[in-house]
Design a protein around this motif. Sequence first.
Motif, PDB file in Angstrom:
ATOM      1  N   LEU A 228      -8.257 -21.307  58.959  1.00 59.08           N
ATOM      2  CA  LEU A 228      -8.811 -21.086  59.914  1.00 59.08           C
ATOM      3  C   LEU A 228      -7.617 -19.546  60.403  1.00 59.08           C
ATOM      4  O   LEU A 228      -7.234 -20.025  60.533  1.00 59.08           O
ATOM      5  N   ALA A 229      -8.208 -18.621  60.128  1.00 57.93           N
ATOM      6  CA  ALA A 229      -7.193 -17.952  61.646  1.00 57.93           C
ATOM      7  C   ALA A 229      -7.712 -17.041  62.997  1.00 57.93           C
ATOM      8  O   ALA A 229      -8.702 -17.363  63.495  1.00 57.93           O
ATOM      9  N   ALA A 230      -6.881 -17.276  63.829  1.00 64.83           N
ATOM     10  CA  ALA A 230      -7.429 -16.459  64.688  1.00 64.83           C
ATOM     11  C   ALA A 230      -6.520 -15.521  64.861  1.00 64.83           C
ATOM     12  O   ALA A 230      -6.725 -14.950  63.996  1.00 64.83           O
ATOM     13  N   ASN A 231      -6.927 -14.294  66.538  1.00 63.17           N
ATOM     14  CA  ASN A 231      -6.727 -13.026  66.547  1.00 63.17           C
ATOM     15  C   ASN A 231      -5.117 -13.007  66.003  1.00 63.17           C
ATOM     16  O   ASN A 231      -4.917 -13.749  66.502  1.00 63.17           O
ATOM     17  N   GLN A 232      -5.107 -11.664  65.907  1.00 60.67           N
ATOM     18  CA  GLN A 232      -4.031 -11.420  64.998  1.00 60.67           C
ATOM     19  C   GLN A 232      -2.860 -12.031  65.055  1.00 60.67           C
ATOM     20  O   GLN A 232      -1.475 -12.541  64.476  1.00 60.67           O
ATOM     21  N   GLN A 233      -3.313 -12.651  63.609  1.00 57.89           N
ATOM     22  CA  GLN A 233      -2.954 -13.600  62.561  1.00 57.89           C
ATOM     23  C   GLN A 233      -2.996 -13.417  61.070  1.00 57.89           C
ATOM     24  O   GLN A 233      -4.497 -12.994  60.711  1.00 57.89           O
ATOM     25  N   ALA A 234      -2.371 -13.113  60.042  1.00 56.84           N
ATOM     26  CA  ALA A 234      -2.214 -12.806  59.193  1.00 56.84           C
ATOM     27  C   ALA A 234      -2.233 -13.673  57.950  1.00 56.84           C
ATOM     28  O   ALA A 234      -2.074 -14.811  57.900  1.00 56.84           O
ATOM     29  N   VAL A 235      -2.447 -13.393  57.220  1.00 59.94           N
ATOM     30  CA  VAL A 235      -3.090 -14.325  55.825  1.00 59.94           C
ATOM     31  C   VAL A 235      -2.194 -13.396  54.414  1.00 59.94           C
ATOM     32  O   VAL A 235      -2.545 -12.209  54.420  1.00 59.94           O
ATOM     33  N   ILE A 236      -1.201 -14.057  53.555  1.00 58.67           N
ATOM     34  CA  ILE A 236      -0.344 -13.248  52.648  1.00 58.67           C
ATOM     35  C   ILE A 236      -1.848 -13.785  51.692  1.00 58.67           C
ATOM     36  O   ILE A 236      -1.647 -15.530  51.870  1.00 58.67           O
ATOM     37  N   SER A 237      -2.473 -13.050  50.955  1.00 60.31           N
ATOM     38  CA  SER A 237      -2.655 -13.445  49.124  1.00 60.31           C
ATOM     39  C   SER A 237      -2.221 -12.997  48.045  1.00 60.31           C
ATOM     40  O   SER A 237      -2.320 -11.252  48.416  1.00 60.31           O
ATOM     41  N   PRO A 238      -1.322 -13.913  47.411  1.00 62.21           N
ATOM     42  CA  PRO A 238      -1.724 -13.663  45.538  1.00 62.21           C
ATOM     43  C   PRO A 238      -2.575 -12.740  45.050  1.00 62.21           C
ATOM     44  O   PRO A 238      -3.103 -13.009  45.559  1.00 62.21           O
ATOM     45  N   SER A 239      -2.229 -12.488  44.299  1.00 63.54           N
ATOM     46  CA  SER A 239      -2.548 -11.375  43.040  1.00 63.54           C
ATOM     47  C   SER A 239      -3.933 -12.831  42.442  1.00 63.54           C
ATOM     48  O   SER A 239      -4.813 -11.905  42.481  1.00 63.54           O
ATOM     49  N   TRP A 240      -3.724 -13.630  42.114  1.00 65.15           N
ATOM     50  CA  TRP A 240      -4.394 -14.611  41.575  1.00 65.15           C
ATOM     51  C   TRP A 240      -5.846 -15.533  42.640  1.00 65.15           C
ATOM     52  O   TRP A 240      -6.330 -15.665  42.539  1.00 65.15           O
ATOM     53  N   SER A 241      -5.419 -14.883  43.876  1.00 64.75           N
ATOM     54  CA  SER A 241      -6.323 -15.626  44.612  1.00 64.75           C
ATOM     55  C   SER A 241      -7.298 -14.512  45.203  1.00 64.75           C
ATOM     56  O   SER A 241      -7.383 -13.398  45.288  1.00 64.75           O
ATOM     57  N   ILE A 242      -8.335 -14.679  45.470  1.00 65.54           N
ATOM     58  CA  ILE A 242      -9.856 -14.828  46.343  1.00 65.54           C
ATOM     59  C   ILE A 242      -8.932 -13.708  47.475  1.00 65.54           C
ATOM     60  O   ILE A 242      -8.414 -14.451  48.274  1.00 65.54           O
ATOM     61  N   HIS A 243      -9.766 -13.220  47.899  1.00 61.50           N
ATOM     62  CA  HIS A 243      -9.488 -13.010  49.653  1.00 61.50           C
ATOM     63  C   HIS A 243     -10.516 -12.968  50.264  1.00 61.50           C
ATOM     64  O   HIS A 243     -11.790 -11.410  49.779  1.00 61.50           O
ATOM     65  N   SER A 244     -11.307 -13.525  51.189  1.00 59.52           N
ATOM     66  CA  SER A 244     -12.618 -13.460  51.377  1.00 59.52           C
ATOM     67  C   SER A 244     -12.902 -14.311  52.869  1.00 59.52           C
ATOM     68  O   SER A 244     -11.687 -15.060  53.059  1.00 59.52           O
ATOM     69  N   GLY A 245     -13.754 -13.569  53.717  1.00 56.65           N
ATOM     70  CA  GLY A 245     -14.159 -14.805  55.224  1.00 56.65           C
ATOM     71  C   GLY A 245     -15.113 -14.288  56.025  1.00 56.65           C
ATOM     72  O   GLY A 245     -15.542 -13.479  55.414  1.00 56.65           O
ATOM     73  N   VAL A 246     -15.335 -15.250  56.439  1.00 57.73           N
ATOM     74  CA  VAL A 246     -16.206 -15.107  57.465  1.00 57.73           C
ATOM     75  C   VAL A 246     -15.640 -15.665  59.247  1.00 57.73           C
ATOM     76  O   VAL A 246     -15.237 -16.741  59.244  1.00 57.73           O
ATOM     77  N   GLY A 247     -16.417 -15.017  59.757  1.00 61.96           N
ATOM     78  CA  GLY A 247     -16.038 -15.079  60.915  1.00 61.96           C
ATOM     79  C   GLY A 247     -17.257 -15.691  61.816  1.00 61.96           C
ATOM     80  O   GLY A 247     -18.604 -15.046  61.975  1.00 61.96           O
ATOM     81  N   THR A 248     -16.877 -16.124  63.631  1.00 65.35           N
ATOM     82  CA  THR A 248     -18.214 -16.680  64.085  1.00 65.35           C
ATOM     83  C   THR A 248     -18.328 -15.946  65.189  1.00 65.35           C
ATOM     84  O   THR A 248     -19.239 -15.846  66.117  1.00 65.35           O
ATOM     85  N   ALA A 249     -17.856 -14.652  65.045  1.00 59.59           N
ATOM     86  CA  ALA A 249     -17.596 -13.516  65.817  1.00 59.59           C
ATOM     87  C   ALA A 249     -17.742 -12.276  65.118  1.00 59.59           C
ATOM     88  O   ALA A 249     -16.551 -12.323  63.905  1.00 59.59           O
ATOM     89  N   SER A 250     -18.488 -11.149  65.343  1.00 53.51           N
ATOM     90  CA  SER A 250     -17.999  -9.719  64.873  1.00 53.51           C
ATOM     91  C   SER A 250     -16.198  -9.059  65.315  1.00 53.51           C
ATOM     92  O   SER A 250     -15.839  -9.415  66.120  1.00 53.51           O
ATOM     93  N   TYR A 251     -15.472  -8.853  64.151  1.00 48.35           N
ATOM     94  CA  TYR A 251     -14.342  -8.494  63.865  1.00 48.35           C
ATOM     95  C   TYR A 251     -13.466  -7.511  63.372  1.00 48.35           C
ATOM     96  O   TYR A 251     -14.264  -7.198  62.569  1.00 48.35           O
ATOM     97  N   SER A 252     -12.149  -7.089  63.472  1.00 46.13           N
ATOM     98  CA  SER A 252     -11.387  -6.557  62.519  1.00 46.13           C
ATOM     99  C   SER A 252     -10.666  -6.849  61.865  1.00 46.13           C
ATOM    100  O   SER A 252     -10.710  -7.301  62.461  1.00 46.13           O
ATOM    101  N   PHE A 253     -10.290  -5.716  60.806  1.00 51.08           N
ATOM    102  CA  PHE A 253      -9.054  -6.076  59.798  1.00 51.08           C
ATOM    103  C   PHE A 253      -8.373  -5.352  59.582  1.00 51.08           C
ATOM    104  O   PHE A 253      -8.971  -4.307  59.174  1.00 51.08           O
TER     105      PHE A 253
END
Length: 276
Positions: A228-253
């Motif tokens: 669960l990520a909040a505003n202006q938080q970063a997630v590191i995704s290794p090459s073997w990992s999927i990376h996708s997400g859904v928000g409770t509101a619209s956003y940018s990244f």
Amino acid sequence: MDVLHSTSPDQIPSLTATDLRSRFLIEDLFLQDQVRAVYSHQDRVVLAGAVPASGPVTLPTFPELRAEHFFERREGGIINVGGVGTVTVDGETYALKHASCLYIGRGARDVTFASDDDGEPARFYLFSAPAHTTYPTTLVEAGNGTVRELGDQATSNRRTLNQYIHENGVRSCQIVMGVTTLHPGSMWNTMPAHTHDRRMEAYLYFDLPEDARVVHLMGEPKETRHLLAANQQAVISPSWSIHSGVGTASYSFVWAMAGENQSFDDMDAVAITELL
């Protein structure tokens, strides 16, 4: 500078939510009047945040890099996720509005961050990777990159993708970087999910309401987990990992990649029906 070591995919099933957050989520990247940095052993990238709130702040030479200056052997992309500000590179000043991007090539020595309005300070996000040669420092204003429209409102993933640093845009050694903005009413990013074994990736979520969250999916396709990520938080995704997400509101990244190649479309899609 904090250091995050690599994690093997076979470790994921045994990690608690707290363990996952400590290894993959950067919660406090933006601190007032500081440059906060995290060194990841995923392709040896550095993620940093700079908030010049009461005056300019200078990018330090972190001892962990064993370098005379930060960009001695590195390149970087900077995107402003706050108020209007400037970045001065070796005496030349670049103005960055919200969501604008500045590429800094290898060899730059002195980098200083400043805000136009201390009441609404700039928030500069830096993604840096090792570089083998020098490309010129280049500014791209918000909306002036390569724009791609993706997704569909019917599937809640209509989004505008702005490529800044890539093989057909601002040149770099290995960084690929840009901004994606979801349309009102859309919450899903990067769906269907994918991996790309040739590159790691990092997401920085921004323009997300303070009372909203993004449920970020990660892990191997057959062993997914979530953060669960909040505003202006970063997630590191290794090459073997999927990376996708859904928000409770619209956003940018901000999405940023480093690794084997710079082909944006080099990805291995995973259908939602294949995820576990």
